[in-house]
Write an enzyme that holds these catalytic residues in place. Structure first.
Site, mmCIF file in Angstrom:
data_model
loop_
_atom_site.group_PDB
_atom_site.id
_atom_site.type_symbol
_atom_site.label_atom_id
_atom_site.label_comp_id
_atom_site.label_asym_id
_atom_site.label_seq_id
_atom_site.Cartn_x
_atom_site.Cartn_y
_atom_site.Cartn_z
ATOM 1 N N SER A 58 0.863 -1.183 0.000
ATOM 2 C CA SER A 58 0.000 0.000 0.000
ATOM 3 C C SER A 58 0.900 1.234 0.000
ATOM 4 O O SER A 58 2.117 1.135 0.128
ATOM 5 C CB SER A 58 -0.878 0.007 1.250
ATOM 6 N N LYS A 59 0.304 2.401 -0.123
ATOM 7 C CA LYS A 59 1.090 3.639 -0.105
ATOM 8 C C LYS A 59 1.790 3.811 1.240
ATOM 9 O O LYS A 59 2.843 4.435 1.319
ATOM 10 C CB LYS A 59 0.194 4.843 -0.396
ATOM 11 N N ARG A 60 1.212 3.226 2.281
ATOM 12 C CA ARG A 60 1.820 3.332 3.618
ATOM 13 C C ARG A 60 3.055 2.450 3.733
ATOM 14 O O ARG A 60 3.950 2.718 4.507
ATOM 15 C CB ARG A 60 0.777 2.936 4.669
#
Length: 473
Positions: A241-243
């Protein structure tokens, strides 16, 4: 054969950790074989491609030190060449016009799925010599005429041998109705024109490979070697994910990581050399081989990246680290002109800094005066008993002309002995006085880096603070 590899990102989003690893592996393979590394920007999707994303790709590659030998080339500037190839494929009988509407294609797929058949184009326009009746005004797409017989053999450096029967492939579209070429066509033309010998990319492109090989064969071109890299997963084994790594690569720079730490981290995401964990760039180039890439997916490990970063801060060349630290000092608004050399800051703080952001934050008192003492540190160390040691230190420090850490440390020891105190009862109030906090490098280094005038002023300020505190009790 001269090895030639490429990194070909699409500027429809930021350069992320997966793309950076692909770029690194391609760069390393070219460097190991004294070959050529090409940067190509695949920007044919004009609606989604942005100049901002292009700039981030270029900036990220530069920050990592993955310098390209040729390029950057932009697909948007090669449209005439693609149209020329499409026409040649048409003339040679390897492509044809398809007049099927979206409704027809949807109905075709629904019928195939109802029969539990694989949904694909049924080649109904393949033998047409003219538009069907009533479709003369339709702008047809151009489809590649896939060989119905035979198979495609891919001897992949990572996956091993992969055999695809041509009957499993449909006649893919190579030009849209408006004449613009599609991804699989432009990639093939670029790889051919630019002389690519090795295509290193993520395994999400594996389905495209047999189609691209068939187009290359139709063009009479040599087939490059392929290496499809397994995915990078998050700590739980799920898609990034972007995280967790799928965000802008430059976030790592902004968070205070050194480029060599990230390169070392990336190279170990899917490649290994025995049990070795730390690699210089020179070692990576010397040891990297496509056949040593793991076949299974890799999981990110943020703690390992932090450990590597701390290693490179501690063991790296101080001047090199200082150059990157300067960028973070500027970002935090710290004026470094009226302070110690950044190499001295690196040497002083490298043991206790995991990131350059942390180092910059913890070095502010070397360059700027602070408005207040840390409340907790002052409460613990600025008691009435600290007044006399600070007054003695100020008296002795004022008499010092050459502000050298070794001499200053001796003064601290002398005052400790004179007042019959433990070292902490003298050094710790002094540390809080000159830094505003209870944590710093050794007191002699800290004093020397802060400088004579600043140190004397801050000790005087601390004495006044304690005197006022005592008076109000």
């Amino acid at each position: 054969m001269t090895v030639k590899t490429r990194f070909a990102p699409s500027p429809t989003g930021y350069l992320h950790i997966g793309g950076a690893r692909t770029a690194l592996f391609s760069w390393l393979y070219a460097r190991r074989h004294q070959g050529t590394f090409v940067l190509r920007i695949e920007d044919t999707d004009r609606e989604r491609s942005t100049q901002e994303a292009v700039d981030v790709i270029l900036e990220g590659m530069q920050w990592l030190g993955l310098n390209h030998d040729e390029g950057p080339f932009y697909q948007s500037q090669r449209m005439e060449r693609y149209k020329e190839v499409i026409q040649k494929l048409m003339d040679d009988g390897f492509a044809y016009k398809c007049y099927c509407s979206k409704d027809e294609l949807n109905a075709m797929r629904e019928e195939q799925m109802a029969k539990k058949e694989k949904a694909r184009y049924d080649r109904r326009c393949r033998g047409l010599e003219a538009p069907p009746s009533g479709k003369e005004s339709i702008q047809p797409v151009i489809r590649f005429k896939t060989n119905i017989d035979g198979e495609v053999v891919i001897n992949d450096h990572v996956k091993g041998q992969i055999i695809i029967n041509n009957r499993e492939l449909d006649d893919l579209i190579i030009a849209r109705g408006d004449g613009t070429p599609t991804y699989n066509l432009v990639v093939v033309v670029d790889d051919l024109d630019m002389g690519m010998t090795h295509i290193i990319r993520g395994d999400d492109h594996l389905n495209n490979t047999p189609r691209q090989i068939n187009i290359l064969k139709a063009m009479g071109a040599a087939i490059p070697e392929y290496a499809h890299l397994p995915m990078i997963l998050d700590e739980q084994g799920a898609k990034l994910s972007k995280r967790h790594g799928a965000a802008n690569l430059l976030n790592y720079r902004d968070e205070g990581y050194l480029p060599e730490a990230l390169l070392n981290y990336l190279v170990r995401l899917g490649w290994s050399h025995g049990d070795q964990e730390i690699f210089s760039v020179a070692e990576m180039i010397d040891l990297f081989d496509l056949n040593d890439i793991n076949k299974s997916a890799s999981c990110i490990n943020p703690e390992k990246l932090l450990w590597l970063n701390q290693h490179y801060i501690k063991e790296g060349d101080a001047q090199h680290v200082a150059e990157h630290l300067a960028w973070h000092m500027e970002k935090q608004g710290i004026n470094i002109e009226n302070g110690p050399a950044l190499t001295a800051i690196v040497n002083a703080l490298s043991e206790r800094s995991k990131t350059l952001v942390e180092m910059a934050q913890n070095s502010r008192y070397f360059f700027e005066d602070f408005a207040e003492f840390d409340e907790k540190a002052a409460k613990k160390n600025f008691k009435a008993a600290a007044l006399e040691p600070l007054q003695k230190l100020l008296q002795h420090f004022t008499a010092v002309d050459e502000w050298k850490g070794e001499d200053l440390h001796q003064i601290v020891l002398n005052v400790t002995e004179e007042l019959d105190l433990k070292l902490g009862k003298v050094a710790q109030p002094l540390r809080v006085a000159i830094t505003g906090t209870s944590m710093s490098p050794s007191i002699d280094v800290t004093l020397e880096l802060i400088g004579r005038e600043r140190s004397l002023e801050r000790i005087s300020k601390a004495i006044s603070f304690i005197e006022e505190k005592v008076a109000n009790q």
